[in-house]
Design a protein around this motif. Structure first.
Motif, mmCIF file in Angstrom:
data_model
loop_
_atom_site.group_PDB
_atom_site.id
_atom_site.type_symbol
_atom_site.label_atom_id
_atom_site.label_comp_id
_atom_site.label_asym_id
_atom_site.label_seq_id
_atom_site.Cartn_x
_atom_site.Cartn_y
_atom_site.Cartn_z
ATOM 1 N N ASP B 12 59.185 -6.669 -3.436
ATOM 2 C CA ASP B 12 60.345 -5.901 -2.979
ATOM 3 C C ASP B 12 60.483 -6.028 -1.465
ATOM 4 N N ALA B 13 59.381 -5.810 -0.791
ATOM 5 C CA ALA B 13 59.404 -5.834 0.666
ATOM 6 C C ALA B 13 59.810 -7.212 1.185
ATOM 7 N N ARG B 14 59.266 -8.244 0.559
ATOM 8 C CA ARG B 14 59.610 -9.588 1.031
ATOM 9 C C ARG B 14 61.073 -9.901 0.767
ATOM 10 N N LEU B 15 61.548 -9.383 -0.337
ATOM 11 C CA LEU B 15 62.965 -9.580 -0.651
ATOM 12 C C LEU B 15 63.848 -8.885 0.389
ATOM 13 N N LEU B 16 63.532 -7.639 0.673
ATOM 14 C CA LEU B 16 64.328 -6.895 1.652
ATOM 15 C C LEU B 16 64.243 -7.544 3.029
ATOM 16 N N LEU B 17 63.080 -8.028 3.347
ATOM 17 C CA LEU B 17 62.884 -8.684 4.629
ATOM 18 C C LEU B 17 63.763 -9.933 4.718
ATOM 19 N N LEU B 18 63.756 -10.673 3.642
ATOM 20 C CA LEU B 18 64.563 -11.892 3.581
ATOM 21 C C LEU B 18 66.039 -11.554 3.746
ATOM 22 N N LEU B 19 66.464 -10.515 3.048
ATOM 23 C CA LEU B 19 67.868 -10.128 3.127
ATOM 24 C C LEU B 19 68.207 -9.557 4.502
ATOM 25 N N THR B 20 67.229 -8.945 5.129
ATOM 26 C CA THR B 20 67.453 -8.417 6.472
ATOM 27 C C THR B 20 67.739 -9.561 7.436
ATOM 28 N N ASP B 21 66.976 -10.635 7.279
ATOM 29 C CA ASP B 21 67.153 -11.766 8.180
ATOM 30 C C ASP B 21 68.387 -12.589 7.854
ATOM 31 N N GLU B 22 68.666 -12.734 6.552
ATOM 32 C CA GLU B 22 69.821 -13.530 6.163
ATOM 33 C C GLU B 22 70.579 -12.843 5.038
ATOM 34 N N PRO B 23 71.380 -11.869 5.435
ATOM 35 C CA PRO B 23 72.050 -10.992 4.467
ATOM 36 C C PRO B 23 72.983 -11.723 3.519
ATOM 37 N N ARG B 24 73.462 -12.860 3.932
ATOM 38 C CA ARG B 24 74.463 -13.554 3.134
ATOM 39 C C ARG B 24 73.869 -14.282 1.937
ATOM 40 N N LEU B 25 72.554 -14.357 1.906
ATOM 41 C CA LEU B 25 71.888 -15.103 0.843
ATOM 42 C C LEU B 25 72.247 -14.576 -0.539
ATOM 43 N N GLY B 26 72.472 -15.499 -1.454
ATOM 44 C CA GLY B 26 72.743 -15.122 -2.832
ATOM 45 C C GLY B 26 71.443 -14.927 -3.586
ATOM 46 N N VAL B 27 71.579 -14.442 -4.795
ATOM 47 C CA VAL B 27 70.406 -14.187 -5.621
ATOM 48 C C VAL B 27 69.612 -15.469 -5.859
ATOM 49 N N LEU B 28 70.336 -16.528 -6.143
ATOM 50 C CA LEU B 28 69.670 -17.796 -6.437
ATOM 51 C C LEU B 28 68.855 -18.300 -5.260
ATOM 52 N N GLU B 29 69.490 -18.268 -4.101
ATOM 53 C CA GLU B 29 68.802 -18.741 -2.909
ATOM 54 C C GLU B 29 67.575 -17.885 -2.602
ATOM 55 N N CYS B 30 67.699 -16.591 -2.798
ATOM 56 C CA CYS B 30 66.557 -15.692 -2.590
ATOM 57 C C CYS B 30 65.405 -16.095 -3.498
ATOM 58 N N SER B 31 65.741 -16.341 -4.752
ATOM 59 C CA SER B 31 64.680 -16.680 -5.703
ATOM 60 C C SER B 31 63.965 -17.954 -5.268
ATOM 61 N N ARG B 32 64.734 -18.894 -4.728
ATOM 62 C CA ARG B 32 64.110 -20.133 -4.260
ATOM 63 C C ARG B 32 63.161 -19.848 -3.110
#
Lengths: 162, 162
Positions: B12-32
């Motif tokens: 969860d934390a890594r996901l939120l961190l990722l989205l914090t840095d690059e909010p525009r990322l889609g679900v697919l890109e996040c999973s990658r």
DNA sequence: GGCAAACTGAACACTCTGCTCAGGGAGGGG
DNA sequence: CCCCTCCCTGAGCAGAGTGTTCAGTTTGCC
């Protein structure tokens, strides 16, 4: 293009307002709701972040839901010329969520969060013990009658230029 | 699943961190980026906002870029039992961007913005003249050494459970 | 050993995105 | 008055992502 750096026009404001209410909306859906072409919305969004008005869509994380249910504010009075140094040290404290340099009685206004009373005690201690901090005044947030908002200003922008 | 309402886990934390840095990322890109399946990311995001941790992706509007270059804070001392009334009245002032009820010397902490000095004067006057406000202390924000941030807390969540 | 929860990998139809293009007002300058 | 520029429109295209569902595997707990 007489002078357009400051301010946003009616369509910009309505777009931002729409995104404020439903951030997940895609470009296409926005264009439908606003009654304009998709390309227009795309162009407006490009322009808005080129101008720095729309800086992104950061995820809104509710700290309370994450376990950080307490918020506190501290006003720090610091030694002459040490504002930068103090800011750097505050930066290293994770619970410090926001710092402003201010005029008036204090020099720095600090917002911080904590998980519970004991934790808050620890955080406050850590903040007030930062080097060059001379005097502090702390208060705990009991509630937040008005959470951070931008909406009213956008609404006014709509009426002004609409 | 001993107790999971409070707190978030490593992913969860890594996901939120990722989205914090690059909010525009889609679900697919996040999973990658996270090295997990798409469905997992989707499930995590669902759970995060079901729990109220991730409350959305509001557009970040830079008020300074919109012409509101000045920020000020006011601490209001108000008449006994009138906090709600005062909050309601403050709500009607567009430039008031945030209000907290606090312990300590003041009763309410108000954050407001303005376009220029004259404008700020007007806003402050309007705030301090709200009914039941007895005493006020205002200070202007000269700079913001630490803008609102959540990142450090997320980073710690990663290390803790990772 | 067996169950429940979570993650994986794949598939489906559908929608949206980024991009490009030609055409149509609206406003300013010559 | 005409021209030029800017902005919006509406359309088209290939590509990518989305929501959803499914069966199969792993994990931790009883």
């Amino acid at each position: 293009m007489t002078e357009e750096s400051p301010g946003i026009d009616d369509l910009d404001a309505r777009l931002l307002l729409l995104l404020t209410d439903e951030p997940r909306l895609g470009v296409l859906e926005c264009s439908r709701r606003l009654g304009v072409a998709r390309g227009t919305v795309q162009a407006r969004m490009d322009r808005l972040d080129r101008r720095g008005v729309l800086t992104g869509f950061p995820p809104a994380v509710d700290l309370a839901a994450m376990g950080y249910g307490l918020t506190a504010f501290a006003v720090l009075e610091i030694a002459q010329g040490k504002r930068g140094e103090v800011a750097t040290r505050l930066h290293a404290i994770p619970e410090v969520c926001e710092v402003h340099a201010t005029t008036g009685e204090g020099d720095l206004l600090v917002r911080m969060v904590a998980q519970n009373n004991a934790d808050l005690q620890r955080v406050i201690d850590r903040v007030v013990n930062v080097e060059w901090v001379r005097r502090t005044s702390t208060s705990i947030a009991l509630s937040t009658p008005i959470p951070p908002r931008v909406r009213p200003l956008l609404e006014r922008a709509v009426r002004q230029s609409g």
